[in-house]
Design an enzyme around this catalytic site. Structure first.
Site, mmCIF file in Angstrom:
data_model
loop_
_atom_site.group_PDB
_atom_site.id
_atom_site.type_symbol
_atom_site.label_atom_id
_atom_site.label_comp_id
_atom_site.label_asym_id
_atom_site.label_seq_id
_atom_site.Cartn_x
_atom_site.Cartn_y
_atom_site.Cartn_z
ATOM 1 N N ASN A 310 0.808 -1.222 0.000
ATOM 2 C CA ASN A 310 0.000 0.000 0.000
ATOM 3 C C ASN A 310 0.844 1.277 0.000
ATOM 4 O O ASN A 310 0.396 2.303 -0.515
ATOM 5 C CB ASN A 310 -0.926 -0.027 1.225
ATOM 6 C CG ASN A 310 -1.464 1.336 1.550
ATOM 7 O OD1 ASN A 310 -2.371 1.834 0.888
ATOM 8 N ND2 ASN A 310 -0.876 2.001 2.548
ATOM 9 N N LYS A 317 5.035 17.201 -10.605
ATOM 10 C CA LYS A 317 5.607 18.319 -11.387
ATOM 11 C C LYS A 317 5.381 17.963 -12.849
ATOM 12 O O LYS A 317 5.439 16.777 -13.205
ATOM 13 C CB LYS A 317 7.133 18.420 -11.184
ATOM 14 C CG LYS A 317 7.571 19.243 -9.986
ATOM 15 C CD LYS A 317 7.682 20.721 -10.338
ATOM 16 C CE LYS A 317 8.105 21.502 -9.109
ATOM 17 N NZ LYS A 317 7.224 22.562 -8.742
ATOM 18 N N LEU A 319 6.413 17.323 -16.586
ATOM 19 C CA LEU A 319 7.601 16.550 -16.956
ATOM 20 C C LEU A 319 8.852 17.409 -17.159
ATOM 21 O O LEU A 319 9.931 17.087 -16.656
ATOM 22 C CB LEU A 319 7.279 15.734 -18.224
ATOM 23 C CG LEU A 319 8.326 14.761 -18.702
ATOM 24 C CD1 LEU A 319 8.740 13.782 -17.605
ATOM 25 C CD2 LEU A 319 7.785 13.980 -19.905
ATOM 26 N N ASN A 369 -2.344 11.288 -15.479
ATOM 27 C CA ASN A 369 -2.824 12.502 -14.811
ATOM 28 C C ASN A 369 -1.833 13.639 -15.021
ATOM 29 O O ASN A 369 -0.618 13.411 -14.954
ATOM 30 C CB ASN A 369 -3.009 12.210 -13.315
ATOM 31 C CG ASN A 369 -4.014 13.150 -12.697
ATOM 32 O OD1 ASN A 369 -4.722 13.876 -13.405
ATOM 33 N ND2 ASN A 369 -4.079 13.143 -11.384
ATOM 34 N N TYR A 375 4.263 9.270 -11.268
ATOM 35 C CA TYR A 375 3.297 8.487 -10.488
ATOM 36 C C TYR A 375 2.437 7.628 -11.422
ATOM 37 O O TYR A 375 2.199 6.441 -11.157
ATOM 38 C CB TYR A 375 2.442 9.466 -9.684
ATOM 39 C CG TYR A 375 1.421 8.858 -8.753
ATOM 40 C CD1 TYR A 375 1.795 8.270 -7.545
ATOM 41 C CD2 TYR A 375 0.052 8.914 -9.060
ATOM 42 C CE1 TYR A 375 0.843 7.743 -6.677
ATOM 43 C CE2 TYR A 375 -0.902 8.392 -8.194
ATOM 44 C CZ TYR A 375 -0.506 7.813 -7.008
ATOM 45 O OH TYR A 375 -1.449 7.298 -6.151
ATOM 46 N N LYS A 379 2.218 3.637 -11.313
ATOM 47 C CA LYS A 379 0.960 2.947 -10.999
ATOM 48 C C LYS A 379 0.471 2.110 -12.188
ATOM 49 O O LYS A 379 -0.252 1.133 -12.006
ATOM 50 C CB LYS A 379 -0.102 3.966 -10.571
ATOM 51 C CG LYS A 379 0.219 4.640 -9.222
ATOM 52 C CD LYS A 379 0.248 3.632 -8.071
ATOM 53 C CE LYS A 379 0.302 4.311 -6.710
ATOM 54 N NZ LYS A 379 0.396 3.345 -5.603
HETATM 55 P P1 NAI Z 1 -0.793 8.421 2.535
HETATM 56 O O1 NAI Z 1 0.254 9.365 2.057
HETATM 57 O O2 NAI Z 1 -1.782 8.915 3.526
HETATM 58 O O3 NAI Z 1 -0.098 7.104 3.139
HETATM 59 C C1 NAI Z 1 0.981 6.464 2.505
HETATM 60 C C2 NAI Z 1 1.800 5.775 3.550
HETATM 61 O O4 NAI Z 1 2.919 5.175 2.918
HETATM 62 C C3 NAI Z 1 2.330 6.742 4.621
HETATM 63 O O5 NAI Z 1 2.098 6.235 5.892
HETATM 64 C C4 NAI Z 1 3.813 6.811 4.290
HETATM 65 O O6 NAI Z 1 4.640 7.080 5.417
HETATM 66 C C5 NAI Z 1 4.067 5.423 3.713
HETATM 67 N N1 NAI Z 1 5.284 5.408 2.919
HETATM 68 C C6 NAI Z 1 5.644 6.300 1.961
HETATM 69 N N2 NAI Z 1 6.868 6.012 1.503
HETATM 70 C C7 NAI Z 1 7.304 4.913 2.168
HETATM 71 C C8 NAI Z 1 8.489 4.144 2.155
HETATM 72 N N3 NAI Z 1 9.517 4.479 1.340
HETATM 73 N N4 NAI Z 1 8.611 3.100 2.978
HETATM 74 C C9 NAI Z 1 7.585 2.763 3.814
HETATM 75 N N5 NAI Z 1 6.421 3.459 3.883
HETATM 76 C C10 NAI Z 1 6.289 4.525 3.067
HETATM 77 O O7 NAI Z 1 -1.490 7.866 1.230
HETATM 78 P P2 NAI Z 1 -2.941 7.199 1.031
HETATM 79 O O8 NAI Z 1 -3.822 8.220 0.458
HETATM 80 O O9 NAI Z 1 -3.359 6.456 2.222
HETATM 81 O O10 NAI Z 1 -2.593 6.183 -0.162
HETATM 82 C C11 NAI Z 1 -2.274 4.822 0.035
HETATM 83 C C12 NAI Z 1 -2.021 4.164 -1.310
HETATM 84 O O11 NAI Z 1 -3.160 4.361 -2.154
HETATM 85 C C13 NAI Z 1 -0.841 4.763 -2.048
HETATM 86 O O12 NAI Z 1 -0.174 3.739 -2.762
HETATM 87 C C14 NAI Z 1 -1.482 5.736 -3.014
HETATM 88 O O13 NAI Z 1 -0.689 5.983 -4.128
HETATM 89 C C15 NAI Z 1 -2.740 4.986 -3.374
HETATM 90 N N6 NAI Z 1 -3.835 5.809 -3.871
HETATM 91 C C16 NAI Z 1 -4.478 6.741 -3.075
HETATM 92 C C17 NAI Z 1 -5.542 7.482 -3.570
HETATM 93 C C18 NAI Z 1 -6.305 8.472 -2.736
HETATM 94 O O14 NAI Z 1 -7.280 9.040 -3.237
HETATM 95 N N7 NAI Z 1 -5.934 8.716 -1.499
HETATM 96 C C19 NAI Z 1 -5.969 7.327 -4.959
HETATM 97 C C20 NAI Z 1 -5.233 6.346 -5.708
HETATM 98 C C21 NAI Z 1 -4.217 5.620 -5.158
#
Ligand code: NAI
Length: 468
Positions: A310, A317, A319, A369, A375, A379
């Site tokens: 997850n 930014k 490209l 996007n 990103y 994805k």
């Molecule tokens: P968020 O930013 O709230 O949580 C992401 C978590 O991943 C954070 O706790 C962060 O510390 C952790 N993380 C980041 N880099 C890391 C690393 N190198 N090692 C270990 N942990 C790391 O994001 P959210 O919104 O909860 O998103 C979760 C997933 O869902 C992500 O993969 C995001 O791309 C994807 N997503 C979210 C959407 C949304 O609307 N919120 C839409 C589409 C996809």
């Protein structure tokens, strides 16, 4: 982040204002309240096109629910519906229909050519207006890639356009429409997916196609704690969607290893304490991360059942202005780390039989996007990875992806207001999803009964208008 418009529009004054101005009128979605809640209640109508192969399974799954089951009668095109079993009562579609249906389920697996599509019309035309608020339309067809005759493949592929269009029509009722493509002989693998798509767990999943393949029979699962005895690794578990995944898998009985970067340890510890799990501080892009994770799993549990990738980041930014470290980080966290962790776990045989890998993609990975070339590439790469890996999974293990749309989290709360509002409303349900909606879909993939669900990319997006 709360959706104030959704609350306002469901007050009497808000309703009138929205009607007068022609604004969207999203309805609050019904989500699971208690884990022991029946997966569906109320009146459910099932039908089957002649020669339907899934109708007995539908009848047996629904027969175990709290629903009052009806099978459609009359049009010759639906002659197999009575196979729904002795718990179902006949309902004539020719006369007046008084019931309000929580679900309308059609077994269309029997379609042989495009003229047979008439059965779809015959079942849904007289009934669709009797679908209840937050109701479910579920169509089951045969995976077109398994149909040798072009006319048969065309008929089954037509179900996809049909279901997506129905989703757009019923979305204003808070209702959903989804399609299951069954491989020949995979009837026994349908149960967990029928339950998920008919239940409040799939409140924000609409316009989706899930493919169910043949696999060895699934062990019977306890419906209240289907993941009891299983161990799950959830990356990025300290907040947002990851926190909800960890809570949901624990709710369903799993022991959760929550992983996050060392800076997030305080919040992570709170999450894992609450669910009696274990916390692991690790940056998944670290050189030794796969080994550290595998060592931790090996030492504490001897193996893992679910690996939920997850953790994700955005580094937006356009490209031409994107610094190289933005590119590198987005690819490393969202894509490469997942491959390396899986490789290590599989190489050391730490992924248990009946194991599940779930990756999080995004609508950005499907549609692309603006300002997110890095990103979106990552994805999209996740989807390629899942599709290729699915062919290599052994021992009833599966790999699938979820592509969330607009989900109410800190990430989306940080968006500029106009973009945030557009993101929320541009879907059939006219609202954003909750982290729980993503988590519930992952729990469905992890269910022991989902052995046949492999290589799928299901969107949890309320049928977003963006992307295919
Ligand atoms: P968020 O930013 O709230 O949580 C992401 C978590 O991943 C954070 O706790 C962060 O510390 C952790 N993380 C980041 N880099 C890391 C690393 N190198 N090692 C270990 N942990 C790391 O994001 P959210 O919104 O909860 O998103 C979760 C997933 O869902 C992500 O993969 C995001 O791309 C994807 N997503 C979210 C959407 C949304 O609307 N919120 C839409 C589409 C996809």
């Amino acid at each position: 982040m709360s959706d104030r418009y959704l609350k306002f529009v469901n007050t009497p004054v808000g309703k009138t204002t929205a009607q007068t101005l022609g604004l969207p009128q999203p309805l609050p979605l019904k989500r699971l309240k208690r884990n022991d809640q029946p997966f569906i209640e109320g009146d459910v109508l099932v039908g089957a096109a002649a020669g339907g192969k899934a109708i007995s399974m539908i009848g047996s799954t629904l027969g175990a629910s709290a629903a009052r089951l009806w099978h459609a009668e009359d049009p010759a095109t639906l002659e197999d519906s009575a196979k729904a079993g002795n718990k179902s009562q006949p309902l004539s579609l020719a006369g007046e229909i008084n019931e309000k249906f929580s679900a309308l389920v059609l077994d269309a697996t029997g379609l042989n050519d495009t003229t047979d599509l008439r059965a779809v019309y015959d079942f849904y035309h007289p009934t669709i207006r009797r679908l209840a608020t937050c109701g479910r339309v579920l169509v089951i067809g045969q995976d077109p890639s398994t149909c040798r005759a072009p006319a048969k493949a065309a008929a089954h592929r037509a179900l996809e356009g049909f279901t997506r269009a129905v989703g757009k029509e019923v979305g204003k009722k808070g209702a959903t429409a989804n399609l299951l493509y069954m491989a020949p002989g995979a009837e026994k693998q349908l149960d967990s997916s029928i339950r998920f798509f008919l239940s409040p767990r799939s409140a924000y999943v609409s316009g989706q196609v899930a493919r169910i393949g043949k696999s060895s029979e699934a062990p019977a699962a306890n419906p209240v704690a289907p993941l009891a005895g299983k161990v799950a690794l959830v990356t990025g578990a300290s907040r947002g969607i990851g926190e909800s995944i960890a809570e949901t898998l624990a709710r369903d009985g799993a022991t959760v290893i929550g992983l996050d970067i060392p800076q997030a340890m305080e919040s992570l510890q709170k999450v894992t304490d609450r669910i009696k799990g274990k916390a692991l501080a690790c940056d998944i892009t670290g050189k030794n991360a796969p080994k550290e994770i595998a060592d931790f799993i090996g030492k504490n549990f001897g193996g893992v059942d679910f690996v939920i990738h997850n953790a994700g980041i955005t580094r937006d930014k356009t490209l031409g202005k994107m610094p190289e470290h933005f590119w590198d980080m987005a690819i490393a966290v969202n894509l490469t780390a997942e491959e390396l962790i899986d490789e290590e776990l599989m190489h050391r045989e730490l992924l248990n039989d009946n194991g599940r890998i779930v990756c999080i993609s995004s609508i950005s990975g499907i549609a692309g996007n603006f300002g997110q070339t890095n990103y979106s590439a990552a994805k999209s790469g996740v989807i390629g990875y899942v599709e290729a890996m699915a062919k290599q999974m052994k021992g009833n293990t599966t790999i699938n992806a979820i592509a969330p749309g607009f989900i109410e989290t800190q990430m989306t709360a940080a968006m500029p207001l106009t973009i945030r509002e557009a993101g929320r409303r541009m879907n059939s349900l006219s609202q954003g999803g909750l982290p729980l909606d993503v988590a519930e879909a992952i729990a469905w993939y992890c269910n022991p009964g989902s052995n046949g669900v492999n290589g799928n990319v299901v969107r949890v997006c309320g049928q977003s208008l963006i992307g295919k």
